[in-house]
Design an enzyme around this catalytic site. Structure first.
Site, PDB file in Angstrom:
ATOM      1  N   TYR A   1       1.201  -1.113   0.517  1.00  0.00           N
ATOM      2  CA  TYR A   1      -0.156   0.563   0.148  1.00  0.00           C
ATOM      3  C   TYR A   1       0.940   1.212  -0.120  1.00  0.00           C
ATOM      4  O   TYR A   1       0.271   2.333  -0.601  1.00  0.00           O
ATOM      5  CB  TYR A   1      -0.659   0.180   1.109  1.00  0.00           C
ATOM      6  CG  TYR A   1      -1.874   1.574   1.474  1.00  0.00           C
ATOM      7  CD1 TYR A   1      -2.437   1.157   0.333  1.00  0.00           C
ATOM      8  CD2 TYR A   1      -1.215   1.917   2.509  1.00  0.00           C
ATOM      9  CE1 TYR A   1      -3.615   2.812   0.008  1.00  0.00           C
ATOM     10  CE2 TYR A   1      -1.958   3.157   1.998  1.00  0.00           C
ATOM     11  CZ  TYR A   1      -3.818   3.248   1.373  1.00  0.00           C
ATOM     12  OH  TYR A   1      -4.189   4.396   1.267  1.00  0.00           O
ATOM     13  N   GLU A   2       2.283   0.910   1.024  1.00  0.00           N
ATOM     14  CA  GLU A   2       2.737   2.600   1.061  1.00  0.00           C
ATOM     15  C   GLU A   2       3.539   2.695  -0.246  1.00  0.00           C
ATOM     16  O   GLU A   2       3.432   3.925  -0.789  1.00  0.00           O
ATOM     17  CB  GLU A   2       4.155   1.791   1.967  1.00  0.00           C
ATOM     18  CG  GLU A   2       4.932   3.385   2.040  1.00  0.00           C
ATOM     19  CD  GLU A   2       5.958   2.336   2.285  1.00  0.00           C
ATOM     20  OE1 GLU A   2       7.152   3.685   2.642  1.00  0.00           O
ATOM     21  OE2 GLU A   2       6.458   1.733   3.187  1.00  0.00           O
TER      22      GLU A   2
END
Length: 485
Positions: free
Chosen positions: A396-397
């Site tokens: 997600y980062e």
């Protein structure tokens, strides 16, 4: 007036002055053309003589003292003001004064009706129950000594009764109407009349009711053969009414059927409540599906109720089955109640067990918000290309950083190839859009020194920033530069 009549007149005035009730109402009505009076009664006994005065007050003339010489229609007798007769112009406020004591009235003179013997606004209403005493007393407490003749009228038609003009009888509905007592009296050689009118309304006797048996008109009673039963019949009725049972058969009355005595009680409201019991012993088939009639007899008309005996149906639940069902229902209800109580007491333990069993982790979504917030505050995103970096925990980062770089163009991405990578399929396709000069390669020992080409390129790709030097350090020196000369 002759002198010989003077003592008698004074005596009459004295009697009228001492026996008449006072005019206590502050607002009073008088009928045009009839004699009228106002009388004041002192609150305490009078011990010392004092002058009494009467006044009429108006907005135009103010407060004007009244005297016997003011008008031939006005007579003053100490505490009494008389009008012979009262006229429409006499409406207004009147004040009695005796020393420091004063009392005032507001009088309204009503115009006399030309088409009736009485005035509607000067009528006293009375309600009388039928059969009760109806009495119209034609006597006048103030003018009685001066009354020459009295007549009684009903709806303005004279009732012929020379001996006694008053009315006293048991009320009937036909007696309803307007009753007017007319008093004829003489004053200073003139004939006057005073009227008192009553509106008599005749109503039903409130203590007499229409009798009614309590409960439904037909009542089915389930019985078992060979047992006894009591049928209770109750009713609201009048004092002279009564209850009786009727159950005659062609073959005669069953000797096992016994009618009890009537029990009658008068309530605090004056009503009568009665009941009568029919007792049937050793019930047999002849008693079934037969009407036992209970009737209340009254002048207002009868009221009847029917009792019918029926055997209990075969579909009834046996006693032992019903008992088992009730016990089972109680056990189940008790178990549910225990579970609810245990759930309330051990709710925290149950919640912790559920979290452990499901492996629920509520902290991941907080982590996502923190990553998104840090990316929004950054100007560069450094991605070190390696297989271990592309785990799910950091996926997600990476996606968020690429979104900021490619879509919103708020951040630039720097790729560092830490170890040689032969297959870049594990990277997102969006990395293929980045320019090739933004990819820095780490060359082991050659890239270790701070003044190596790797660190200079990285410093170049980073946002420019000026650092205030400390004492003994060079001014405006890059962050990754070497020591001062």
């Amino acid at each position: 007036m002759h002198l010989g009549q003077l003592p008698l007149t004074l005596l009459v005035l004295m009697l009228r002055g001492t026996s008449e009730t006072c005019t206590s109402r502050p607002h009073i009505n008088a009928v045009e053309g009839e004699p009228f009076f106002l009388k004041y009664c002192p609150l305490s006994p009078v011990h010392e003589p004092s002058t009494t005065k009467w006044f009429k007050a108006s907005e135009s003339d103010g407060k004007v003292e009244l005297r016997s010489s003011s008008s031939p229609r006005i007579t003053l007798h100490d505490y009494v003001l008389e009008f012979w007769p009262v006229e429409l112009d006499d409406s207004g406020s009147y004040v009695f004064q005796r020393g420091n004591d004063t009392h005032d009235w507001k009088m309204n003179v009503i115009r006399r009706s030309k088409h009736s013997c009485f005035t509607e606004r000067q009528v006293t209403s009375k309600t009388v129950e039928v059969g009760k005493a109806l009495q119209v007393d034609c006597s006048h407490s103030y003018y009685q000594d001066l009354v020459h003749r009295t007549a009684l009228y009903k709806n303005c038609e004279k009732i012929e009764n020379n001996k006694n003009p008053s009315l006293k009888k048991n009320a009937e509905f036909k007696d309803q109407g307007y009753y007017t007592c007319m008093f004829f009296l003489h004053h200073n050689g003139k004939l006057f009349n005073v009227t008192s009118t009553y509106n008599i309304t005749i109503v039903e006797d409130r203590s007499t009711i229409i009798p009614a048996i309590l409960g439904p008109k037909i009542e089915h009673v389930e019985v078992e053969l060979g047992t006894d039963v009591q049928l209770n019949c109750s009713a609201w009725l009048n004092e002279k009414d009564y209850i009786y049972w009727s159950f005659h058969r062609k073959d005669g009355q069953d000797p096992n059927e016994h009618e009890g005595e009537e029990i009658k009680i008068r309530t605090s409201e004056g009503k009568w409540h009665a009941s009568r019991i029919l007792r049937i012993e050793n019930i047999n088939k002849k008693n079934l599906n037969f009407s036992y009639n209970c009737t209340v007899s009254s002048d207002k008309g009868p009221d009847t109720k029917r009792f019918i005996l029926l055997t209990k149906g075969r579909g009834d639940i046996p006693g032992h089955v019903f008992t088992r069902g009730m016990v089972t229902a109680l056990v189940i209800s008790g178990g549910i109640l225990c579970l609810v109580i245990a759930g309330v007491i051990y709710r925290i333990d149950l919640a912790l067990f559920y979290r452990h069993f499901t492996g629920r982790d509520e902290t991941l979504t907080a982590v996502v918000d923190e990553i998104h917030s840090l990316i929004e505050q950054s100007r560069r995103l450094i991605i070190v290309l390696s297989t271990s970096y592309m785990l799910n925990e950091v996926r997600y980062e990476l996606e968020s950083g690429l979104h900021e770089a490619l879509v919103e163009r708020k951040i630039k991405i720097i790729l560092i190839e830490f170890t040689p990578v032969s297959d870049f399929t594990f990277l997102p396709q969006s990395l293929q859009l980045l320019k090739s000069h933004r990819v820095l390669k780490w060359k082991a020992d050659k890239s270790l020194p701070y003044n190596s080409r790797f660190w200079k390129n990285l410093l170049y790709l980073m946002p420019a920033k000026t650092v205030q030097p400390r004492r003994g350090e060079c001014e405006a020196e890059p962050v990754l530069a070497g020591s001062c000369p």
